[in-house]
Scaffold this motif. Structure first.
Motif, PDB file in Angstrom:
ATOM      1  N   SER A  24       0.882  -1.273   0.023  1.00  0.00           N
ATOM      2  CA  SER A  24       0.036  -0.050  -0.027  1.00  0.00           C
ATOM      3  C   SER A  24       1.024   1.288  -0.029  1.00  0.00           C
ATOM      4  CB  SER A  24      -0.960   0.014   1.110  1.00  0.00           C
ATOM      5  OG  SER A  24      -0.084   0.128   2.534  1.00  0.00           O
ATOM      6  N   ALA A  48      -1.850   6.169   1.384  1.00  0.00           N
ATOM      7  CA  ALA A  48      -2.853   5.436   0.742  1.00  0.00           C
ATOM      8  C   ALA A  48      -4.141   5.421   1.559  1.00  0.00           C
ATOM      9  CB  ALA A  48      -2.327   4.052   0.633  1.00  0.00           C
ATOM     10  N   SER A  69      -2.667   6.765 -11.199  1.00  0.00           N
ATOM     11  CA  SER A  69      -3.169   5.765 -10.514  1.00  0.00           C
ATOM     12  C   SER A  69      -4.516   6.614  -9.339  1.00  0.00           C
ATOM     13  CB  SER A  69      -2.397   4.791  -9.631  1.00  0.00           C
ATOM     14  OG  SER A  69      -1.834   4.141 -10.776  1.00  0.00           O
ATOM     15  N   ILE A  71      -6.679   5.351  -5.745  1.00  0.00           N
ATOM     16  CA  ILE A  71      -6.693   4.161  -4.913  1.00  0.00           C
ATOM     17  C   ILE A  71      -8.199   3.988  -5.027  1.00  0.00           C
ATOM     18  CG2 ILE A  71      -6.290   3.362  -2.592  1.00  0.00           C
ATOM     19  CD1 ILE A  71      -3.728   5.038  -2.593  1.00  0.00           C
ATOM     20  N   ALA A  74      -8.517   0.702   0.297  1.00  0.00           N
ATOM     21  CA  ALA A  74      -7.291   0.827   1.168  1.00  0.00           C
ATOM     22  C   ALA A  74      -7.868   0.313   2.679  1.00  0.00           C
ATOM     23  CB  ALA A  74      -7.050   2.105   1.456  1.00  0.00           C
ATOM     24  N   PHE A  80      -5.541  -3.747  -0.854  1.00  0.00           N
ATOM     25  CA  PHE A  80      -5.287  -2.638  -1.622  1.00  0.00           C
ATOM     26  C   PHE A  80      -5.377  -2.656  -3.106  1.00  0.00           C
ATOM     27  CE2 PHE A  80      -1.980   0.115  -3.387  1.00  0.00           C
ATOM     28  CZ  PHE A  80      -2.305   1.559  -2.867  1.00  0.00           C
ATOM     29  N   PHE A  82      -6.079  -0.131  -6.904  1.00  0.00           N
ATOM     30  CA  PHE A  82      -5.935   1.223  -7.683  1.00  0.00           C
ATOM     31  C   PHE A  82      -6.248   0.966  -9.176  1.00  0.00           C
ATOM     32  CE2 PHE A  82      -1.724  -0.341  -6.993  1.00  0.00           C
ATOM     33  CZ  PHE A  82      -1.132  -0.415  -8.243  1.00  0.00           C
TER      34      PHE A  82
END
Length: 153
Positions: A24, A48, A69, A71, A74, A80, A82
């Protein structure tokens, strides 16, 4: 959601929290990944969280390119993910799922192809990858092996 274009799993003798901290953190992930090389947080982000964005610098041989990217997941110690784009063009989705297991955890890395058909040829020329699913399977295998080593397992 459809099945991933490439996926791989590996048992790691480390706590889920340790593995999550590695995948992450875009800086640490860049140390582990096969093509992804570096990052820069965008819009004031520093870590993150869902919605945070980062610019990724990628390389493969002489080929260099950047992506943005965002996210999308999370979940501390568990997941995690993205979404990757090249300008306005969606490229891929990456996800790391971390599950507790005896003696540590199992991490599964997966990617979904999101490029529109018209962008596949320009993408291949720009990255030097003509068979993206096969390249991503090899990249995932390499990334997971490096992740295991980085986790001290």
């Amino acid at each position: 959601m459809t099945a991933p274009a490439a996926t791989g799993s590996l048992s790691i003798a480390a706590p889920c929290s340790v593995v999550y901290a590695l995948v992450s953190d875009p800086a640490r992930l860049a140390d582990l990944a096969a093509e992804y090389h570096a990052h820069r947080w965008l819009d004031g982000a520093t870590h993150a969280t869902v919605g945070a964005r980062f610019r990724g610098t990628n390389r493969r041989g002489l080929h260099r390119w950047t992506t943005t990217s965002t996210i999308t997941a999370a979940d501390e110690g568990r997941r995690f993910a993205f979404e990757v784009a090249f300008g306005p063009v969606p490229i891929s989705r990456w996800e790391y799922v971390i599950s507790p297991a005896p003696g540590g955890c199992v991490v599964t890395e997966s990617t979904w192809e999101r490029r529109p058909a018209w962008f596949r040829l320009p993408g291949a020329v720009g990255t030097g990858v003509w068979h993206r699913a096969a390249a991503n399977r090899a990249n995932i295998e390499a990334t997971l092996a490096r992740l295991k080593a980085a986790a001290g397992a």
